[in-house]
Write a protein that holds these residues in place. Structure first.
Motif, PDB file in Angstrom:
ATOM      1  N   GLY A  86      63.904 -13.423  -8.870  1.00 26.50           N
ATOM      2  CA  GLY A  86      63.360 -12.777 -10.064  1.00 26.50           C
ATOM      3  C   GLY A  86      63.818 -11.335 -10.119  1.00 26.50           C
ATOM      4  N   THR A  87      63.139 -10.564 -10.940  1.00 29.48           N
ATOM      5  CA  THR A  87      63.365  -9.124 -10.982  1.00 29.48           C
ATOM      6  C   THR A  87      62.073  -8.471 -10.550  1.00 29.48           C
ATOM      7  N   TYR A  88      62.125  -7.693  -9.472  1.00 30.33           N
ATOM      8  CA  TYR A  88      60.922  -7.168  -8.850  1.00 30.33           C
ATOM      9  C   TYR A  88      60.957  -5.652  -8.750  1.00 30.33           C
ATOM     10  N   GLY A  89      59.768  -5.087  -8.661  1.00 30.43           N
ATOM     11  CA  GLY A  89      59.625  -3.658  -8.416  1.00 30.43           C
ATOM     12  C   GLY A  89      59.428  -3.404  -6.934  1.00 30.43           C
ATOM     13  N   THR A  90      59.447  -2.159  -6.569  1.00 31.01           N
ATOM     14  CA  THR A  90      59.307  -1.745  -5.176  1.00 31.01           C
ATOM     15  C   THR A  90      57.933  -2.123  -4.635  1.00 31.01           C
ATOM     16  N   PRO A  91      57.878  -2.771  -3.469  1.00 29.94           N
ATOM     17  CA  PRO A  91      56.581  -3.160  -2.904  1.00 29.94           C
ATOM     18  C   PRO A  91      55.886  -2.004  -2.187  1.00 29.94           C
ATOM     19  N   THR A  92      54.566  -2.109  -2.124  1.00 31.91           N
ATOM     20  CA  THR A  92      53.775  -1.227  -1.264  1.00 31.91           C
ATOM     21  C   THR A  92      53.059  -2.108  -0.257  1.00 31.91           C
ATOM     22  N   ILE A  93      52.702  -1.540   0.886  1.00 33.11           N
ATOM     23  CA  ILE A  93      52.077  -2.320   1.960  1.00 33.11           C
ATOM     24  C   ILE A  93      50.949  -1.505   2.569  1.00 33.11           C
ATOM     25  N   ASP A  94      49.911  -2.196   3.032  1.00 30.23           N
ATOM     26  CA  ASP A  94      48.812  -1.538   3.715  1.00 30.23           C
ATOM     27  C   ASP A  94      48.290  -2.443   4.819  1.00 30.23           C
ATOM     28  N   THR A 101      48.532  -6.378   3.554  1.00 30.43           N
ATOM     29  CA  THR A 101      48.564  -6.638   2.115  1.00 30.43           C
ATOM     30  C   THR A 101      49.794  -5.975   1.518  1.00 30.43           C
ATOM     31  N   ILE A 102      50.527  -6.729   0.703  1.00 29.85           N
ATOM     32  CA  ILE A 102      51.731  -6.242   0.031  1.00 29.85           C
ATOM     33  C   ILE A 102      51.554  -6.464  -1.461  1.00 29.85           C
ATOM     34  N   SER A 103      51.917  -5.474  -2.263  1.00 30.64           N
ATOM     35  CA  SER A 103      51.838  -5.608  -3.717  1.00 30.64           C
ATOM     36  C   SER A 103      53.135  -5.114  -4.342  1.00 30.64           C
ATOM     37  N   TYR A 104      53.542  -5.770  -5.423  1.00 29.32           N
ATOM     38  CA  TYR A 104      54.732  -5.371  -6.185  1.00 29.32           C
ATOM     39  C   TYR A 104      54.625  -5.973  -7.567  1.00 29.32           C
ATOM     40  N   HIS A 105      55.469  -5.537  -8.492  1.00 23.14           N
ATOM     41  CA  HIS A 105      55.427  -6.171  -9.813  1.00 23.14           C
ATOM     42  C   HIS A 105      56.598  -7.133  -9.977  1.00 23.14           C
ATOM     43  N   ASP A 106      56.269  -8.250 -10.608  1.00 26.09           N
ATOM     44  CA  ASP A 106      57.231  -9.316 -10.903  1.00 26.09           C
ATOM     45  C   ASP A 106      57.476  -9.276 -12.405  1.00 26.09           C
ATOM     46  N   ALA A 114      51.278  -8.178 -11.458  1.00 24.09           N
ATOM     47  CA  ALA A 114      51.093  -7.485 -10.190  1.00 24.09           C
ATOM     48  C   ALA A 114      50.833  -8.565  -9.152  1.00 24.09           C
ATOM     49  N   ILE A 115      51.785  -8.784  -8.283  1.00 28.97           N
ATOM     50  CA  ILE A 115      51.689  -9.831  -7.264  1.00 28.97           C
ATOM     51  C   ILE A 115      51.162  -9.212  -5.973  1.00 28.97           C
ATOM     52  N   VAL A 116      50.301  -9.953  -5.292  1.00 32.73           N
ATOM     53  CA  VAL A 116      49.772  -9.524  -4.007  1.00 32.73           C
ATOM     54  C   VAL A 116      50.008 -10.646  -3.003  1.00 32.73           C
ATOM     55  N   TYR A 117      50.594 -10.318  -1.893  1.00 28.83           N
ATOM     56  CA  TYR A 117      50.658 -11.222  -0.746  1.00 28.83           C
ATOM     57  C   TYR A 117      49.741 -10.636   0.306  1.00 28.83           C
ATOM     58  N   TYR A 118      48.934 -11.470   0.936  1.00 27.18           N
ATOM     59  CA  TYR A 118      48.071 -10.967   1.989  1.00 27.18           C
ATOM     60  C   TYR A 118      48.046 -11.919   3.165  1.00 27.18           C
ATOM     61  N   SER A 119      47.841 -11.309   4.334  1.00 26.95           N
ATOM     62  CA  SER A 119      47.760 -12.041   5.588  1.00 26.95           C
ATOM     63  C   SER A 119      46.532 -11.527   6.330  1.00 26.95           C
ATOM     64  N   THR A 120      45.789 -12.439   6.925  1.00 29.71           N
ATOM     65  CA  THR A 120      44.611 -12.043   7.707  1.00 29.71           C
ATOM     66  C   THR A 120      44.863 -12.175   9.212  1.00 29.71           C
ATOM     67  N   ASN A 121      46.120 -12.480   9.586  1.00 28.12           N
ATOM     68  CA  ASN A 121      46.435 -12.689  11.006  1.00 28.12           C
ATOM     69  C   ASN A 121      47.726 -11.963  11.414  1.00 28.12           C
ATOM     70  N   PHE A 141      50.212  -0.113  -6.667  1.00 28.74           N
ATOM     71  CA  PHE A 141      50.082   0.518  -5.360  1.00 28.74           C
ATOM     72  C   PHE A 141      48.824  -0.029  -4.708  1.00 28.74           C
ATOM     73  N   VAL A 142      48.939  -0.543  -3.487  1.00 36.35           N
ATOM     74  CA  VAL A 142      47.831  -1.239  -2.838  1.00 36.35           C
ATOM     75  C   VAL A 142      47.260  -0.434  -1.678  1.00 36.35           C
ATOM     76  N   VAL A 143      45.923  -0.496  -1.562  1.00 39.33           N
ATOM     77  CA  VAL A 143      45.204   0.034  -0.401  1.00 39.33           C
ATOM     78  C   VAL A 143      44.148  -0.998  -0.051  1.00 39.33           C
TER      79      VAL A 143
END
Length: 191
Positions: A86-94, A101-106, A114-121, A141-143
């Motif tokens: 796709g065409t994506y924007g710059t991700p942020t991570i926290d 948690t990672i967020s970026y725009h698709d 605004a897409i969010v990928y998250y991991s609990t492990n 921007f994610v926090v």
């Protein structure tokens, strides 16, 4: 003696001119392999979790979001492509504890998200969530603090350029309503 000092400095200068650019170039390729060497400094983010693992997310060209982690202070890396094609924007991570948690725009053909990928492990497994699905979302921007995920993003619909906020109180499973926190700010939406 002066001749030895001169030769020493001459060879040091020769080393810097001939070999230093290659060494710097090699160091810049430790993470990723984008055509932008490997990415511009503003196209990636990093954090360290409670398990002392380093986590990085970056935009590898405009069509690939990549995640990497290292448990040995950067000596070796494990890579995962989160999104591609796709065409994506710059991700942020926290990092919050072992929650990553990672967020970026698709920028999809119909609507921006605004897409969010998250991991609990600590990045072993990932869940994909759409935090905002409406036209003209930019630069989320994610926090994250515990189960609460905060996202600030630009909504540039109809030329309004509002700065908006949305959050999840259950780790990204569901999302609250988006609110305008600054209407029509006189700042760039490219932050």
């Amino acid at each position: 003696m002066k001749k030895c000092i001169f030769l020493f400095f001459f060879f040091c200068l020769l080393f810097v001119v001939l070999f230093l650019p290659d060494l710097v170039e090699a160091q810049s390729y430790l993470v990723g392999n984008s055509s932008t060497n490997p990415f511009y400094s503003s196209q990636r983010g990093l954090c360290r979790d409670n398990s002392n693992i380093i986590h990085i997310s970056y935009l590898n060209t405009t069509s690939q979001i990549v995640y990497a982690n290292s448990s040995d202070n950067g000596a070796t890396w494990i890579y995962l492509t989160l999104s591609s094609g796709g065409t994506y924007g710059t991700p942020t991570i926290d990092c919050s504890g072992n929650n990553i948690t990672i967020s970026y725009h698709d920028e999809s053909p119909v609507t921006d998200k605004a897409i969010v990928y998250y991991s609990t492990n600590s990045g072993s497994t990932w869940v994909n969530s759409t935090a905002v699905s409406l036209n003209f979302v930019r630069n989320p921007f994610v926090v994250r603090k515990g189960d609460v995920i905060h996202i600030v993003y630009a909504n540039i619909a109809s030329g309004s350029d509002n700065l908006n906020y949305i959050n999840s109180t259950n780790g990204g499973i569901t999302w609250g309503s988006s609110i305008v926190i600054i209407p029509n700010p006189e700042v760039s939406t490219d932050y």
